[in-house]
Enzyme design. Structure first.
Site, mmCIF file in Angstrom:
data_model
loop_
_atom_site.group_PDB
_atom_site.id
_atom_site.type_symbol
_atom_site.label_atom_id
_atom_site.label_comp_id
_atom_site.label_asym_id
_atom_site.label_seq_id
_atom_site.Cartn_x
_atom_site.Cartn_y
_atom_site.Cartn_z
ATOM 1 N N GLU A 61 -4.644 -9.814 -0.190
ATOM 2 C CA GLU A 61 -5.487 -9.751 1.105
ATOM 3 C C GLU A 61 -6.847 -9.888 0.699
ATOM 4 O O GLU A 61 -7.436 -9.227 -0.367
ATOM 5 C CB GLU A 61 -5.369 -8.309 1.810
ATOM 6 C CG GLU A 61 -4.008 -7.914 2.430
ATOM 7 C CD GLU A 61 -3.928 -6.565 2.939
ATOM 8 O OE1 GLU A 61 -5.282 -6.103 3.218
ATOM 9 O OE2 GLU A 61 -2.832 -6.051 3.088
ATOM 10 N N GLU B 169 0.735 -1.290 0.045
ATOM 11 C CA GLU B 169 0.085 0.021 0.029
ATOM 12 C C GLU B 169 0.952 1.132 -0.189
ATOM 13 O O GLU B 169 0.604 2.227 0.815
ATOM 14 C CB GLU B 169 -0.999 -0.045 1.280
ATOM 15 C CG GLU B 169 -2.199 -1.174 0.929
ATOM 16 C CD GLU B 169 -3.008 -1.138 2.234
ATOM 17 O OE1 GLU B 169 -4.262 -1.242 1.922
ATOM 18 O OE2 GLU B 169 -2.587 -1.282 3.456
#
Length: 1008
Positions: free
Chosen positions: A525, A458
């Site tokens: 994820e 991220e």
């Protein structure tokens, strides 16, 4: 960078992140003799500095004891702190949990590489030591395995070095600074530094020396770095092991031998030294291959000799032969398509934070293996070296992730806004970022469990991260490269060898896979396991068989990040963000584990284990089809048991001898005894796959997979009882009296108010229609209270508009009709039919009503005295389950207590439900109580110490009242729990309850 003039300005200097730090190197062990190497003896060339250190805490640099490192500084008045350990978990400062935002957001108006000056906690550490005899007259080094986030080191008043990067080792040479006798080591640790901008992971913000610290020396001739490359040819039958060594000292001879698991030498060679380097190669025909299914490891012994022919050093190194590559855009291990059945794993312990122990890691690795989890993403930083050793030995695939996350620099309130994203294309950040990549690769490169390098998490995208990706490929072409962030910016698509997304819905994944994709797909994820979650996971695992380029995913996440704290009454509890007066905070968003922080399994694991099964068992009444999805393992390694149950009671059990090759299926016929199914009733065939032999992670007989088939023989018996009842239709109450029992209804209350059997009153509070469940974390994320909050109101208040009494032969029916303020057309009717034996049949009907939102639950709820807390279920279990999380549940008879149904989710919420309930007995310790059983369709039942509203209004378990009741909730249906994400994803359509549909369910209450 090398210098002897430290300055605090380094904390904000992008170009200074390692001063006098030694180059990163492999994490191999080394010994002075073969005997020590073969026995994995404690390294006698190492001295641990773990333990108690003198310590001083300062809230910012201006308040620190600036010259504490000098020899004449008196620290005798300081307190102690344990190393390894976090400062904030040892009585200094406070822990802070934030997810995406930077921890100083709202406090400091800064941009990278600036850092706060008013709040930058400084830990000043002092440790004294003497040099062991075996280190004297030898070079002495110090290794810090993990320090957060930046630190300076002095020895005996002299500056030694400086380092950033919290999660890889920092080592320095001390040889010129050590003295005879006592040495004073001083370490100054800063919580905030330039590196803090690169460490914006979703975790608790700590600081301090949280991994091991040790001194070490090396022999006169030493392998400073070892790079092994065990390679396979395209047929996977010929192995080549290459080893590149960087040497300290001059060796006259270097030899290597490769030993198999039986202790036999299978290959050997000698190396040639050239300018401090040595390369060796050996070959092996038909090597045993490494995989998670069969993690076969060879042992390599590298031996170094001096000019006198004496053995000086032995390096033992585990070797796993495996080949990981893309074949036709599919990731393949040893030629076979791999599916990652993975989890993201933070290093965490509720008392020690990220300073976890070897015992923690062993528990974790065994738990992964026992629950069919074959892969781990080291979210979002390199782990302790020991973890990779365990993954090599136990067999777990690893995505090794470098320590990089800059989430708060590009995502604000969920919106992508990368105006000042770092590192992006800011090449001034290249060196500090690349240093983290190099440190990870150099340390971890020899572990066969690592299949993929990850560029971090991220951090959006850009040239800097693309350069990191290309570095990985250049230095290690044997592995692939992962990075999810390019999903947000396709200009840098080449950064990742695979399409990796977070929380993509099944439909989105299918869309990608059906549009001629160029890369294989993984969800790095998915299944956000916050609180009561993991609903709908089957929708993802179903894709494994549909698309070859779908290659699995990694659940977020493995373990709750919650910390033990003491409440105002001295009782210990597990706390989440905000409980430490930490602001800003993201509160309970740190509790996403399928394992609780105290390392107890959450009920969610039941579903994960089932959906991650490598062997599918599909029984019918007469046979079972065994589908072996393993890549390399035959079912001959397991025992297959099959059993037959009637109404939950076991009738017969036997075993099958199976021989199902990997990636194939085969059917086997059961051998039932003659006439075993002569009795009418509900039968269940259960088939179980169990370990034939004990492993290092489970004992023989441990169940790895199961399947079941339920069917009915004959028709269900109709409920009919003959006898006499006496009815008293009073002004306010209707009493139905039978032999030693009374059932009382109140026209005033509008409900059943009494069930008295043999003088014992069982109804503590009357039954009521219930439309609301205690909001789960996923419900909160979806704003369930906003969308469906009127059902909360409807559950609290209703108006009984009609009471009817019908008397007929052998039964009496009392009916209550309810209206609700939320809609004039909404109507619920509950019928109570009393039979002469004291049984009460309860029928609840709902009239579908338009223009109302979805219902969380359609149920009837009432209270019993708390003494009735012993439960026996014939239902799906043993763990809680819901319509979208019930595949891992077995139909059977289970026993527990009412308090067991309150799951340990950190924020109180709906928990403890069971689907497929045929019956449940609720009794006191003397065996008296009620049986609740289904009539036509199985029920959903929850027995809890608390009402939905008590749970709804508590933010912590300790806020719940003392237990006074057993709350019985019998539902025709409850909506699923969801789990695609916890910030807006709805429960899947088929697991919702539509308000415009008519509904009806019924159940029987009878005494025990």
């Amino acid at each position: 960078m090398k210098t002897n003039n430290p300055t605090i300005n380094w904390l904000t200097d992008l170009n200074v992140f390692a001063v006098n730090r030694l180059p990163a190197h492999s994490d191999h062990r080394y010994y002075e003799t073969m005997e020590e190497a073969k026995n994995s003896a404690t390294m006698n060339m190492r001295k641990s500095l773990n333990g108690e250190w003198k310590f001083s805490y300062s809230v910012n640099p201006d308040n620190r004891p600036e010259h504490f490192y000098t020899l004449d500084f008196n620290c005798s008045g300081w307190g102690n702190i344990s190393v390894p350990g976090h400062i904030q978990l040892q009585g200094y400062g406070q822990p802070q949990y934030v997810n995406t935002m930077y921890p100083w957001d709202g406090h400091n108006d800064i941009r990278p590489p600036e850092i706060p000056t008013d709040h930058n906690p400084v830990g000043s550490y002092i440790k004294t030591f003497t040099i062991p005899e075996n280190m004297k007259m030898k070079p002495v080094y110090i290794s810090f395995q993990g320090v957060e986030s930046a630190f300076y080191v002095w020895l005996n008043g002299k500056f030694v070095g400086y380092s950033e990067d919290s999660f890889t080792p920092a080592e320095f040479e001390l040889t010129s600074y050590v003295t005879e006798g006592e040495n004073k080591l001083a370490v100054e640790v800063y919580q905030r530094s330039t590196g803090s901008w690169l460490e914006d992971q979703d975790f608790w913000r700590f600081s301090g020396i949280f991994r091991d610290v040790f001194l070490y020396t090396v022999p006169d001739i030493h392998v400073g770095d070892l790079h092994l490359r065990p390679e396979l040819d395209s047929t996977f039958t010929k192995g080549t092991l290459s080893a590149d060594l960087m040497l300290q000292g001059s060796a006259s001879k270097i030899s290597a031998e490769l030993v198999n698991s039986n202790g036999d030498v299978v290959s050997s060679t000698n190396g040639k030294v050239n300018d401090g380097k040595c390369s060796m190669t050996m070959t092996l025909d038909k090597p045993e291959l490494w995989s998670a299914e069969s993690p076969y490891l060879y042992q390599l012994y590298i031996q170094l000799y001096n000019k006198d022919g004496q053995l000086v050093e032995v390096v033992p190194q585990k070797v796993g032969f495996r080949r990981f590559e893309l074949i036709n855009n599919v990731m393949c291990l040893n030629g076979e398509r791999i599916v990652f059945k993975g989890v993201n794993r933070h290093e965490f312990n509720p008392r020690r934070g990220r300073a976890i122990t070897k015992e923690d890691m062993i528990w974790d690795i065994k738990t992964l293996k026992q629950n069919n989890i074959n892969a781990v993403r080291t979210s979002h930083y390199p782990n302790q070296s020991y973890w990779y050793e365990l993954c090599d030995e136990y067999g777990v695939y690893v995505i090794d992730e470098m320590n990089l996350e800059t989430h708060g620099s590009w995502q604000k309130m969920g919106a992508v806004e990368p105006s000042w994203n770092i590192p992006g294309n800011y090449l001034e950040w290249q060196d500090i970022v690349m240093d983290r990549a190099i440190s990870m690769v150099e340390r971890d490169k020899n572990h066969p469990s690592i299949l993929i390098w990850s560029c971090g998490n991220e951090s959006y995208a850009g040239e800097v991260i693309l350069n990191v990706s290309n570095y990985f490929r250049r230095v290690d072409p044997s592995r692939l490269v992962h990075y999810e962030g390019v999903f947000h910016n396709r200009d840098y698509n080449d950064t990742s060898d695979m399409e990796s997304r977070m929380y993509a819905k099944p439909a989105d994944i299918e869309k990608y896979l059906t549009e001629n994709p160029e890369k294989p797909y993984i969800s790095c994820e998915y299944m956000h396991a916050m609180g009561n979650s993991i609903g709908g996971m089957y929708k993802y695992t179903e894709l494994e068989q549909k698309y070859s380029m779908y290659q699995g995913g990694f659940i977020w996440d493995y373990i709750d990040q919650s910390i033990y704290k003491i409440d105002r009454y001295g009782k210990e509890y597990l706390a989440y963000g905000g409980d430490f007066e930490d602001r800003p905070t993201d509160y309970g968003f740190c509790t996403n584990g399928i394992v609780y922080a105290n390392r107890e399994l959450s009920p969610k694991m039941q579903e994960v284990k089932y959906l991650y099964q490598n062997v599918k068992l599909i029984p019918t009444e007469s046979d079972v089809t065994i589908k072996n999805d393993n890549l390399f393992s035959n079912t001959k390694n397991y025992v297959v048991e099959y059993a037959l149950f009637l109404e939950g009671l076991e009738l017969y059990r036997n075993t099958l001898v199976t021989d199902v090759e990997p990636q194939s299926e085969r059917s086997y016929v059961f051998q039932w005894p003659v006439d075993i199914k002569k009795t009418n009733g509900e039968y269940c065939v259960q088939v179980s796959l169990k370990l034939k032999e004990s492993t290092i992670w489970a004992d023989a007989g441990y169940e790895m997979a199961f399947g079941q088939f339920v069917y009915q023989v004959g028709s269900k018996e109709m409920f009919n009882v003959e006898g006499q009842l006496r009815v008293v239709d009073g002004d306010v109450n209707i009493g139905v009296h039978g032999k030693d029992f009374t059932v009382m209804f109140s026209k005033q209350v509008g409900s059943l108010i009494s069930l008295k059997y043999a003088g014992r009153e069982l109804i503590a509070l009357p039954p009521e229609p219930l439309f609301w469940r205690a909001t789960t974390d996923n419900d909160r994320g979806f704003s369930q209270s906003f969308h469906s909050g009127i059902w909360y109101v409807a559950s609290l208040a209703r108006k009984c508009v009609d009471v009817t009494l019908e008397e007929s032969e052998n039964q009496v029916k009392v009916s209550f009709t309810y209206h609700f303020s939320i809609n004039s057309e909404l109507e619920v009717k509950i019928d109570y039919t009393v039979f002469p034996n004291g049984c009460v049949r309860v029928n609840s009907t709902y009239r579908g009503t338009k223009n109302l939102p979805q219902l969380p639950i359609f149920a009837v709820s009432f209270k019993l005295p708390a003494d009735y807390n012993q439960l026996e279920w014939y239902a799906m279990g043993p763990e809680e389950n819901y319509t979208d999380r019930s595949m891992g549940a077995k139909l059977g008879i289970f026993k527990n207590q009412v308090t067991d149904n309150l799951s340990s989710y950190l924020m109180p919420q709906e928990s403890g439900n069971h689907t497929g309930v045929r019956r449940v007995n609720v009794t006191n310790l003397n065996g008296h109580g009620l049986k609740i059983s289904s009539v036509v369709q199985p029920l959903e039942v929850n027995l809890s110490p608390y009402t939905a509203f008590e749970l709804e209004n508590a933010k912590h378990m300790y806020e719940l009242p003392n237990i006074h009741y057993t709350v019985v909730t019998v539902a025709g249906r409850q909506m699923g729990v969801g789990g695609d994400d916890s910030w807006g994803a709805p429960v899947h359509e088929e697991h919702l309850i539509k308000a415009d549909k008519d509904m009806e369910f019924e159940f029987i209450i009878e005494r025990i």
